[in-house]
Design a protein around this motif. Structure first.
Motif, PDB file in Angstrom:
ATOM      1  N   ASP A 196       0.807  -1.223   0.000  1.00 52.81           N
ATOM      2  CA  ASP A 196       0.000   0.000   0.000  1.00 52.81           C
ATOM      3  C   ASP A 196       0.840   1.273   0.000  1.00 52.81           C
ATOM      4  N   ASP A 197       2.066   1.183  -0.481  1.00 52.71           N
ATOM      5  CA  ASP A 197       2.965   2.340  -0.423  1.00 52.71           C
ATOM      6  C   ASP A 197       2.508   3.493  -1.307  1.00 52.71           C
ATOM      7  N   ARG A 198       1.633   3.234  -2.274  1.00 50.46           N
ATOM      8  CA  ARG A 198       1.201   4.307  -3.159  1.00 50.46           C
ATOM      9  C   ARG A 198       0.207   5.250  -2.481  1.00 50.46           C
ATOM     10  N   PHE A 199      -0.287   4.870  -1.308  1.00 56.35           N
ATOM     11  CA  PHE A 199      -1.210   5.726  -0.563  1.00 56.35           C
ATOM     12  C   PHE A 199      -0.445   6.437   0.552  1.00 56.35           C
ATOM     13  N   THR A 200      -0.614   7.729   0.687  1.00 60.17           N
ATOM     14  CA  THR A 200       0.035   8.474   1.760  1.00 60.17           C
ATOM     15  C   THR A 200      -0.993   9.351   2.468  1.00 60.17           C
TER      16      THR A 200
END
Length: 260
Positions: A196-200
């Protein structure tokens, strides 16, 4: 203080749990039990009724106004407004300021008065960053945390006990300050590292929850808000890789003692 886990599924009600809802109870020196509901997300009003009669609530506190944290307030309003008892007082609701308008929109009406009655069942109290309020012997402190909408974490103290609830948030200084020295830190872990690294700026991972707990020196970290598509053991392993303290994943109907 003790916490009854009513629902703990992240982002939406899952096949084994309702969405976020936690019942905080505390028995004072006179033997009076205070009951404060923290969040009432989608699907949570049903299981709440297996634990208590909702008319026993002293207050409800909402971290933010995403449906998985507030939507079943619709059921509580119906229950409170049309209850067979005619002596129910207005139930205190502590929440972001726009909650009454949001609830009215969901209920397809204008104003705060439910159809067919002439009184407002709830007494609304707006919260803001660093806001402090009390429900009986329970002292609540709020902090604005990192989420796409106005969202708060809560630090609840009573005597020497400290309970902290993250609400929904990504890593932020406010959360570290809120959690400092907590006896029990109920913390969301909605995401996984790598996947889920694309969500910040939305949710914590198990690792980031563990890092916050380590920095804050909490006694017990309880992971929650894990969505149905995530294996809870993955979030637990992420947290354990960075935090040496006691960690658990909560399940529906768990009872957590703030100070074991």
């Amino acid at each position: 203080m003790r916490i009854h886990v009513i629902g703990c599924s992240g982002s939406f009600a899952g096949p084994r749990s309702a969405a976020s809802s936690y019942l905080l109870e505390h028995e004072d020196e006179a033997g009076r039990i205070w009951r404060v509901l923290i969040d009432l997300g989608s699907g949570a009003f049903g299981p709440l009724q297996r634990v208590i009669d909702p008319a026993q609530l002293d207050a409800v506190v909402f971290s933010h106004l995403h449906p998985d944290h507030f939507l079943d307030l619709t059921g509580l309003e119906v229950s409170w407004a049309y209850h067979e008892r005619t002596d129910l007082p207005q139930l205190p609701i502590h929440a972001p300021a726009s909650l009454p308008q949001r609830l009215a929109a969901v209920m397809c009406r204008e104003g705060d008065v439910p159809d067919g009655v002439d009184t407002v069942p709830f007494a609304y109290h707006s919260i803001s960053d660093r806001h402090v309020f009390e429900v009986g012997p329970l002292r609540f402190e709020t902090r604005l945390v990192l989420h796409p909408v106005e969202a708060y974490g809560f630090r609840v103290t009573c005597g020497d006990e400290v309970f902290v609830y993250s609400g929904d948030t990504d890593s932020c200084q406010a959360l570290d300050e809120l959690a400092a020295g907590a006896d029990l830190f109920l913390c969301e872990a909605g995401y996984l590292e790598g996947r889920d690294d694309r969500f910040t700026g939305v949710h914590l991972t198990g690792r980031r929850a563990g890092e916050c707990a380590a920095r804050a020196g909490v006694k017990v970290l309880a992971l929650t808000h894990i969505p149905a598509w995530t294996e809870p053991q993955q979030a637990l392993e992420e947290a354990r890789a960075v935090h040496d303290g006691e960690i658990r994943v909560v399940c529906p109907m768990d009872i957590l003692d703030v100070s074991p």
